[in-house]
Design an enzyme around this catalytic site. Structure first.
Site, PDB file in Angstrom:
ATOM      1  N   ASP A 278       0.598  -1.035  -0.042  1.00 45.87           N
ATOM      2  CA  ASP A 278       0.120   0.457   0.011  1.00 45.87           C
ATOM      3  C   ASP A 278       0.862   1.536   0.039  1.00 45.87           C
ATOM      4  O   ASP A 278       1.657   2.058   1.405  1.00 45.87           O
ATOM      5  CB  ASP A 278      -1.098   0.338   1.038  1.00 45.87           C
ATOM      6  CG  ASP A 278      -1.457   1.200   1.497  1.00 45.87           C
ATOM      7  OD1 ASP A 278      -2.776   1.252   0.495  1.00 45.87           O
ATOM      8  OD2 ASP A 278      -1.693   2.479   2.350  1.00 45.87           O
TER       9      ASP A 278
ATOM     10  N   THR B  45      -2.844   6.179  -4.556  1.00 45.00           N
ATOM     11  CA  THR B  45      -1.882   6.430  -3.720  1.00 45.00           C
ATOM     12  C   THR B  45      -0.180   5.933  -4.443  1.00 45.00           C
ATOM     13  O   THR B  45       0.437   7.151  -4.955  1.00 45.00           O
ATOM     14  CB  THR B  45      -1.427   6.440  -2.286  1.00 45.00           C
ATOM     15  OG1 THR B  45      -1.476   4.714  -2.026  1.00 45.00           O
ATOM     16  CG2 THR B  45      -2.805   7.007  -1.514  1.00 45.00           C
ATOM     17  N   THR B  46      -0.405   4.884  -5.281  1.00 44.54           N
ATOM     18  CA  THR B  46       1.049   5.022  -6.157  1.00 44.54           C
ATOM     19  C   THR B  46       0.772   5.001  -7.365  1.00 44.54           C
ATOM     20  O   THR B  46       2.343   5.251  -7.510  1.00 44.54           O
ATOM     21  CB  THR B  46       1.792   3.152  -5.560  1.00 44.54           C
ATOM     22  OG1 THR B  46       0.992   1.994  -4.208  1.00 44.54           O
ATOM     23  CG2 THR B  46       2.789   2.936  -5.906  1.00 44.54           C
TER      24      THR B  46
ATOM     25  N   ASP C 274      -8.797   0.454   1.833  1.00 43.37           N
ATOM     26  CA  ASP C 274      -9.203   0.986  -0.467  1.00 43.37           C
ATOM     27  C   ASP C 274     -10.563   0.502  -0.939  1.00 43.37           C
ATOM     28  O   ASP C 274     -10.655   1.216  -1.411  1.00 43.37           O
ATOM     29  CB  ASP C 274      -7.479   0.107  -0.779  1.00 43.37           C
ATOM     30  CG  ASP C 274      -6.810   0.666   0.559  1.00 43.37           C
ATOM     31  OD1 ASP C 274      -6.149   2.003   0.678  1.00 43.37           O
ATOM     32  OD2 ASP C 274      -5.431   0.093  -0.360  1.00 43.37           O
TER      33      ASP C 274
END
Length: 548
Positions: free
Chosen positions: A62, A95-96, A388
């Site tokens: 994550d 997010t990545t 998520d």
């Protein structure tokens, strides 16, 4: 003044990095962060093991968790971490991708700076490209109905793919969708609002993830305070209490001299009477069950058990707040003001195997996801993946738009940006094209992380989109280009818009800096690390290396 130039006077420990050196320093630091999470992207992304200073181990892929756990000691790098945190807060996922795109934007911007293109021209071009890209995301997006369970399941499965929840993603995706639908209400204007405050996650170890289940109501991980108390009620009057059932202590330090055993007995009798009064107040209100956030005296436990009242002490504040939502009852903060109106009716049952109390309300709504995992590390990563998935499904319900996954939308937006660049005058045109190239990082990294030929697949993707197939994306398992929308690989449009916006703003913020003046070393903790070397060194990123 020296030769017409101002003299800057700084302390002995101060450091200064200027012009191109400052830009190179900042870009290197930001790219270092972005590259640290790139290998986690996609269904075949790898995990990171993070060990903090206390020796606690976190295993995850994550993006925001990795960046928060890493020991980053560089002001520019922390600006990129903020991109991930903002993405997590606003969209719940992606997010990545957001951090990776920000790093690629800076890499391509550096190439433009080396061609003597001024940073302000690059920034303006990035702003134009970001605004246009977000408009095109909305145009490419497909409307989805909140009751379209199949699409919502696909969104959840796409989010969980590549994470700890992937092995049982079909079962877990079904639980996630049912949980979100269980806390969704329709507003007066016809829009749908998902209230995740009415959804709780409880984790247990020792069983497979596929055995996870959805409960109507709350699951409280506590025991009754007295073994003689009843534990099951079909229809109970429940009291939520944030007031100790204990002897009241003086606010100041006091001492009492006792001359005889009779005087001591009087003090003990007074304490007993005080506890008896508190219990009587609960009994008179008609309460059958008490969930107390504070402590319960041993003698009060005895009295409550004699009255046939179930009492639970030291209930977590978060659990008490959730029970408030489930039961529709207020949290009482003063027993003296307790009335029958402060109670709520609900069923309370005990699961001795799980050591949980299940609480269901009659009128109010609330659901609990009971997640299982074989070990603590497994269940922790599972919870992150489920959280998520909950966020993206709830965003899809409230936003009502989805996009094809597998890099399809990035390649399509990049194609449209290159067409748009032809209408942009000046050097900003090069920045718009660089923005398009940066978006294509996503399918490229997806392919690399799956061990596929990124160049050939990117060529195939571009050809498919030029031919009009805007849903053409990458199937990393088959290693070929497919229609990802038909394959059930879908993402939420809001997360993609947020990722593009956050990445562009972070890159522009870094590019606008041409002078770094530090009172000490170029770090944020003021530690003993060597840092801030002029000439584009990584400076205070020293701490980051140890955490990777």
């Amino acid at each position: 003044m020296q030769q017409g130039q101002p003299m800057i006077i700084m302390g002995e420990d101060a450091q200064r990095v200027q012009d191109k050196d400052a830009q190179e320093y900042n870009i290197s630091a930001a790219r270092g962060v972005a590259e640290s999470v790139r290998s986690t992207l996609g269904p075949k992304g790898m995990d990171k093991m993070l060990v903090n200073s206390m020796g606690d181990v976190t295993i995850t892929n994550d993006g925001v968790t990795i960046l928060q756990e890493m020991d980053i000691d560089n002001p520019t790098a922390e600006m990129v971490v903020e991109v991930a945190e903002t993405q997590e807060d606003e969209a719940g996922d992606g997010t990545t991708s957001a951090v990776a795109i920000a790093g690629e934007l800076l890499k391509n911007a550096q190439d433009l700076l080396e061609q003597d293109i001024h940073p302000t021209a690059v920034i303006k071009g990035f702003n134009l490209a970001s605004e246009y890209a977000r408009e095109q995301v909305d145009e490419v997006a497909t409307a989805v109905d909140p009751d379209d369970t199949e699409t919502l399941r696909n969104v959840a499965e796409t989010s969980m793919t590549g994470k700890g929840a992937e092995l049982d993603k079909e079962t877990l995706a079904d639980l996630v969708v049912r949980a979100v639908q269980g806390v969704t209400v329709e507003a007066d204007d016809g829009s749908h609002v998902v209230d995740l405050a009415n959804l709780n996650i409880e984790t247990r170890t020792g069983r497979a993830a596929g055995e996870s289940r959805l409960l109507s109501g709350a699951a409280i991980d506590k025991d009754a305070v007295h073994e003689d108390m009843p534990t099951d009620f079909e229809s109970a009057n429940v009291l939520l209490l944030n007031d100790p059932i204990e002897v009241e202590e003086a606010d100041v330090d006091t001492s009492v001299n006792v001359d005889s055993p009779d005087q001591l007995q009087k003090f003990l009798d007074q304490e007993e009477e005080q506890l008896r009064e508190k219990v009587d107040q609960i009994v008179e209100s008609g309460a059958d069950v008490v969930f107390c956030q504070k402590g319960i005296d041993d003698l009060a436990q005895h009295y409550l058990a004699k009255e046939g009242i179930l009492a639970v002490r030291r209930t977590k504040k978060s659990d008490l707040t959730f029970l408030k939502n489930v039961l529709g009852a207020p949290i009482v903060t003063d027993l003296d003001s307790l009335t029958a109106d402060d109670l709520a009716v609900g069923s309370v049952t005990r699961d001795d195997d799980e050591e949980l109390f299940y609480v269901e309300g009659e009128d109010a709504h609330g659901v609990t996801l009971l997640l299982y995992g074989t070990t603590d590390h497994v269940v922790d990563e599972l919870e992150r993946g489920i959280q998520d998935a909950l966020d993206v499904v709830s965003t899809t319900v409230s936003d009502g738009r989805t996009l094809p996954g597998g890099g399809a939308v990035e390649v399509e937006i990049a194609r449209r940006l290159r067409d748009y660049a032809d209408s942009v005058e000046g050097r900003e045109q090069l920045a718009v094209e660089a923005f398009a190239d940066s978006l294509e990082l996503i399918p490229r990294v997806l392919a690399e992380n799956a061990g596929l030929d990124a160049i050939d697949l990117l060529v195939d993707l571009r050809a498919a989109h030029e031919a009009g197939d805007q849903n053409a994306g990458l199937d990393v398992f088959a290693g070929e280009v497919v229609n990802t929308a038909d394959a059930g690989v879908v993402e939420t449009a809001h997360a993609k818009e947020q990722a593009i916006s956050s990445a562009a703003e972070a890159a522009n913020l870094v590019l606008k800096i041409d002078d770094i003046i530090s009172a000490g070393d170029l770090s944020t903790s003021g530690g003993d690390d060597e840092g801030g070397a002029p000439g584009g060194g990584m400076g205070g990123m020293g701490g980051m290396g140890g955490a990777m």
